[in-house]
Design a protein around this motif. Structure first.
Motif, PDB file in Angstrom:
ATOM      1  N   ARG A 307      31.567  40.716  53.778  1.00  0.00           N
ATOM      2  CA  ARG A 307      32.209  41.315  52.927  1.00  0.00           C
ATOM      3  C   ARG A 307      32.540  43.077  53.312  1.00  0.00           C
ATOM      4  O   ARG A 307      31.376  43.975  52.926  1.00  0.00           O
ATOM      5  N   THR A 324      33.052  43.496  43.676  1.00  0.00           N
ATOM      6  CA  THR A 324      34.795  44.514  44.265  1.00  0.00           C
ATOM      7  C   THR A 324      34.955  45.318  44.872  1.00  0.00           C
ATOM      8  O   THR A 324      33.443  45.340  45.581  1.00  0.00           O
ATOM      9  N   ASP A 325      35.800  45.153  45.961  1.00  0.00           N
ATOM     10  CA  ASP A 325      35.727  45.781  47.331  1.00  0.00           C
ATOM     11  C   ASP A 325      36.747  47.391  46.951  1.00  0.00           C
ATOM     12  O   ASP A 325      37.069  47.513  46.491  1.00  0.00           O
ATOM     13  N   GLN A 327      38.946  47.803  48.690  1.00  0.00           N
ATOM     14  CA  GLN A 327      40.692  47.135  49.287  1.00  0.00           C
ATOM     15  C   GLN A 327      41.477  46.362  48.223  1.00  0.00           C
ATOM     16  O   GLN A 327      42.183  46.270  48.540  1.00  0.00           O
ATOM     17  N   ALA A 329      39.754  44.191  45.825  1.00  0.00           N
ATOM     18  CA  ALA A 329      40.030  42.866  45.231  1.00  0.00           C
ATOM     19  C   ALA A 329      38.856  42.510  44.511  1.00  0.00           C
ATOM     20  O   ALA A 329      38.222  43.483  44.665  1.00  0.00           O
ATOM     21  N   MET A 331      36.340  39.327  42.933  1.00  0.00           N
ATOM     22  CA  MET A 331      36.403  38.083  43.829  1.00  0.00           C
ATOM     23  C   MET A 331      34.790  37.436  42.954  1.00  0.00           C
ATOM     24  O   MET A 331      33.825  37.997  42.607  1.00  0.00           O
ATOM     25  N   PRO A 340      38.667  34.307  45.159  1.00  0.00           N
ATOM     26  CA  PRO A 340      39.474  35.858  45.325  1.00  0.00           C
ATOM     27  C   PRO A 340      39.883  35.518  44.076  1.00  0.00           C
ATOM     28  O   PRO A 340      40.337  34.508  42.976  1.00  0.00           O
ATOM     29  N   GLY A 342      42.250  38.394  41.935  1.00  0.00           N
ATOM     30  CA  GLY A 342      42.963  38.662  42.151  1.00  0.00           C
ATOM     31  C   GLY A 342      42.321  40.073  43.248  1.00  0.00           C
ATOM     32  O   GLY A 342      41.524  40.327  43.478  1.00  0.00           O
ATOM     33  N   THR A 343      43.650  40.852  43.564  1.00  0.00           N
ATOM     34  CA  THR A 343      43.953  41.591  44.312  1.00  0.00           C
ATOM     35  C   THR A 343      44.363  43.272  43.707  1.00  0.00           C
ATOM     36  O   THR A 343      45.654  42.606  42.745  1.00  0.00           O
ATOM     37  N   TRP A 348      38.899  50.245  44.398  1.00  0.00           N
ATOM     38  CA  TRP A 348      37.388  49.852  43.256  1.00  0.00           C
ATOM     39  C   TRP A 348      35.984  50.943  43.530  1.00  0.00           C
ATOM     40  O   TRP A 348      35.580  50.583  45.048  1.00  0.00           O
TER      41      TRP A 348
END
Length: 348
Positions: A307, A324-325, A327, A329, A331, A340, A342-343, A348
């Motif tokens: 990821r 979290t990432d 972008q 997201a 997860m 997933p 949520g976005t 983050w």
């Protein structure tokens, strides 16, 4: 842009104050983020990744620690930091702003005492990076009341051992330039994991002399006292090294070796570490490698998943982990499968 994030699990309230974490929406996680405008904020997230509240921060945040009973959190600046904000998570108000003493810098993390009356903060003396643990009276307006040595150079995460007021400190071992974080001592690093009493007495020290350039950074604790520590390699990447260690007081260190095919996947950098609910699995993330790797508590590799720019990690109540990432997201990750939750237009 390099982004760091964190997910810190909140303990259930054991007392009933006038306001509780339920009044703040019962957040499961606290997470720092950069917003589309470039501003920074601290967010409270539900167990399913929904945003419950946010609080602006004057600059980039790193980690936050939650009070064990009242809906209050202390959010720390990215190291080297000059502020920590005490946030009322019900009203969103900043009730106090902590500033390190002259010549000191916050190092991104803190921990409360068992009863929540004292806050401990990881700090460094700016010149030389000698570690200090600041002591703040959380019951009386967060007045600074003392400090003690961290037993190492460059302390980063600090955690309280379960059911105790003893502390475990990740002394990263890196002396840095106080202005731009340039490492100054990579050829003579001595990172360690130090167990200290709440008065600063050294109870036990763990070092890895054969891997002196493996900086110990972040910590996760199992309810029975098992400590997982994530490391960041400062040496030559031609020779891969383990980035996850496991230790229990009085025992030997277990180094988690990845599968042969995964030896270089993390690119020498572990960003976050967490135990899954029940404590049977422990995982680390790498924003540089774009990877999550999971291991048994005996150090055996279990699974991995790719990821991009993933870093934040915490236990998921439904099983597995929440990650979290950069972008935006959120997860759920279980057995190498990403789901997933949520976005958001956030990093983050």
């Amino acid at each position: 842009m390099k982004r760091r994030a964190f997910l810190a699990s909140l303990a259930a309230a054991t007392a009933v104050p006038r306001l509780s974490w339920a009044d703040a929406g019962s957040p499961a996680y606290l997470a720092a983020a950069q917003e589309p405008s470039g501003a920074h904020a601290l967010y409270g997230l539900s167990a399913t990744g929904a945003r419950l509240f946010s609080q602006p921060m004057p600059a980039r945040g790193h980690a936050a620690t939650a009070h064990p009973t009242r809906p209050e959190a202390v959010a720390f600046a990215r190291r080297p930091g000059t502020f920590a904000l005490v946030i009322d998570c019900v009203t969103g108000a900043t009730t106090a702003r902590l500033t390190p003493p002259a010549g000191r810098q916050f190092n991104g993390h803190g921990a409360y005492s068992l009863d929540g009356a004292v806050l401990y903060t990881s700090e460094v003396v700016a010149e030389g990076s000698a570690g200090r643990i600041g002591i703040w009276d959380a019951a009386r307006g967060y007045r600074r009341v003392g400090e003690f040595a961290s037993n190492g150079i460059g302390p980063h995460e600090i955690r309280r051992l379960p059911g105790s007021d003893d502390l475990v400190i990740a002394n990263g071992g890196i002396e840095t330039d106080p202005s731009d974080r340039t490492p100054l001592n990579l050829d003579r690093m001595r990172p360690n994991l130090s167990y200290l009493s709440p008065e600063g007495a050294v109870l036990e020290v763990v070092e890895l002399p054969e891997m002196a350039q493996n900086s110990i950074r972040h910590l996760a604790l199992k309810s029975d006292g098992l400590v997982a520590f994530a490391m960041q390699w400062q040496g030559d990447l031609a020779e891969p090294v383990p980035l996850l260690g496991l230790h229990r007081r009085g025992g030997a260190v277990v180094l988690a070796e990845p599968k042969d095919s995964e030896m270089f996947a993390m690119k020498g950098y572990a960003g976050s570490v967490a135990f899954a609910p029940g404590g049977g699995e422990v995982a680390i993330t790498s924003p540089r490698g774009g990877r999550i790797e999971a291991y048994s508590v005996e150090g055996a590799p279990l699974w991995s998943v790719a990821r991009a720019d993933v870093c934040g990690l915490g236990p998921c109540a439904a099983g597995g982990f929440v990650a979290t990432d950069g972008q935006g997201a959120v997860m759920r990750v279980q057995a190498g499968v990403l789901e997933p939750l949520g976005t958001a237009p956030l990093a983050w």
